[in-house]
Design a protein around this motif. Structure first.
Motif, PDB file in Angstrom:
ATOM      1  N   GLN A   1      -9.530  17.921  12.089  1.00  0.00           N
ATOM      2  CA  GLN A   1      -9.671  16.817  13.036  1.00  0.00           C
ATOM      3  C   GLN A   1     -10.043  17.339  14.420  1.00  0.00           C
ATOM      4  N   GLU A   2      -9.413  18.443  14.842  1.00  0.00           N
ATOM      5  CA  GLU A   2      -9.724  19.019  16.152  1.00  0.00           C
ATOM      6  C   GLU A   2     -11.184  19.446  16.216  1.00  0.00           C
ATOM      7  N   LYS A   3     -11.675  20.064  15.143  1.00  0.00           N
ATOM      8  CA  LYS A   3     -13.075  20.498  15.116  1.00  0.00           C
ATOM      9  C   LYS A   3     -14.007  19.293  15.179  1.00  0.00           C
ATOM     10  N   GLU A   4     -13.672  18.257  14.415  1.00  0.00           N
ATOM     11  CA  GLU A   4     -14.503  17.048  14.428  1.00  0.00           C
ATOM     12  C   GLU A   4     -14.504  16.402  15.799  1.00  0.00           C
ATOM     13  N   GLU A   5     -13.340  16.334  16.445  1.00  0.00           N
ATOM     14  CA  GLU A   5     -13.247  15.748  17.777  1.00  0.00           C
ATOM     15  C   GLU A   5     -14.055  16.560  18.786  1.00  0.00           C
ATOM     16  N   LYS A   6     -14.003  17.869  18.666  1.00  0.00           N
ATOM     17  CA  LYS A   6     -14.755  18.745  19.567  1.00  0.00           C
ATOM     18  C   LYS A   6     -16.259  18.516  19.388  1.00  0.00           C
ATOM     19  N   ILE A   7     -16.698  18.421  18.144  1.00  0.00           N
ATOM     20  CA  ILE A   7     -18.112  18.179  17.873  1.00  0.00           C
ATOM     21  C   ILE A   7     -18.534  16.823  18.421  1.00  0.00           C
ATOM     22  N   GLU A   8     -17.703  15.801  18.211  1.00  0.00           N
ATOM     23  CA  GLU A   8     -18.010  14.465  18.732  1.00  0.00           C
ATOM     24  C   GLU A   8     -18.118  14.480  20.252  1.00  0.00           C
ATOM     25  N   LYS A   9     -17.206  15.182  20.905  1.00  0.00           N
ATOM     26  CA  LYS A   9     -17.226  15.259  22.369  1.00  0.00           C
ATOM     27  C   LYS A   9     -18.495  15.963  22.850  1.00  0.00           C
ATOM     28  N   GLU A  10     -18.836  17.058  22.178  1.00  0.00           N
ATOM     29  CA  GLU A  10     -20.049  17.786  22.556  1.00  0.00           C
ATOM     30  C   GLU A  10     -21.290  16.911  22.375  1.00  0.00           C
ATOM     31  N   GLU A  11     -21.325  16.164  21.272  1.00  0.00           N
ATOM     32  CA  GLU A  11     -22.464  15.277  21.025  1.00  0.00           C
ATOM     33  C   GLU A  11     -22.527  14.175  22.084  1.00  0.00           C
ATOM     34  N   LYS A  12     -21.386  13.639  22.446  1.00  0.00           N
ATOM     35  CA  LYS A  12     -21.323  12.589  23.460  1.00  0.00           C
ATOM     36  C   LYS A  12     -21.780  13.130  24.817  1.00  0.00           C
ATOM     37  N   ASP A  13     -21.285  14.316  25.170  1.00  0.00           N
ATOM     38  CA  ASP A  13     -21.682  14.944  26.434  1.00  0.00           C
ATOM     39  C   ASP A  13     -23.183  15.203  26.459  1.00  0.00           C
ATOM     40  N   GLU A  14     -23.711  15.676  25.353  1.00  0.00           N
ATOM     41  CA  GLU A  14     -25.138  15.962  25.261  1.00  0.00           C
ATOM     42  C   GLU A  14     -25.955  14.681  25.413  1.00  0.00           C
ATOM     43  N   LYS A  15     -25.492  13.601  24.805  1.00  0.00           N
ATOM     44  CA  LYS A  15     -26.171  12.313  24.912  1.00  0.00           C
ATOM     45  C   LYS A  15     -26.145  11.808  26.353  1.00  0.00           C
ATOM     46  N   GLU A  16     -24.989  11.953  27.012  1.00  0.00           N
ATOM     47  CA  GLU A  16     -24.868  11.520  28.408  1.00  0.00           C
ATOM     48  C   GLU A  16     -25.826  12.303  29.299  1.00  0.00           C
ATOM     49  N   LYS A  17     -25.913  13.614  29.072  1.00  0.00           N
ATOM     50  CA  LYS A  17     -26.833  14.446  29.861  1.00  0.00           C
ATOM     51  C   LYS A  17     -28.275  13.994  29.645  1.00  0.00           C
TER      52      LYS A  17
END
Length: 122
Positions: free
Chosen positions: A91-107
């Motif tokens: 779950q932690e890995k999935e959450e980290k990946i989701e956060k990275e994807e979200k940050d990348e989308k925001e950028k």
């Protein structure tokens, strides 16, 4: 982890799971009491009980000539805890990946907005 792996190997047998189900009623049972619920021979039951006891999944208390068996809750809880840790790591890995994807989308969105503003000015 090694001990937990061998516990899961022991539990992979349907007869041993049946034994645990019989013992799950909370009573301390003798081998002959357990045997009444199964369609196996006494030597086969002894083999299964030996494996369950050796992995500390089942505890045994000898009173006189009789052995009484019951589930070792600590061992079962340890296996559950190990599985929960595996799930939480996933779950932690999935959450980290989701956060990275979200940050990348925001950028990317910010970059696109800046580009649109520049294009409007021209």
């Amino acid at each position: 982890m090694e001990n937990v792996n061998s516990c899961f190997e022991v539990l992979s047998d349907s007869t041993r799971m049946q034994i645990l189900s019989i013992l799950s009623e909370g009573k301390k049972l003798r081998a002959k009491d357990i045997l009444e619920h199964l369609k196996i021979s006494q030597p086969t039951l002894s083999h299964h009980m030996q494996l369950l006891v050796s992995e500390k999944i089942v505890s045994v208390k000898k009173i006189g000539r009789e052995c009484f068996y019951n589930i070792n809750e600590t061992s079962i809880l340890s296996m559950i805890s190990t599985l929960q840790k595996l799930i939480s790591v996933k779950q932690e890995k999935e959450e980290k990946i989701e956060k990275e994807e979200k940050d990348e989308k925001e950028k990317k969105d910010k970059k696109d907005k800046k580009k649109k503003k520049k294009d409007k000015k021209k």
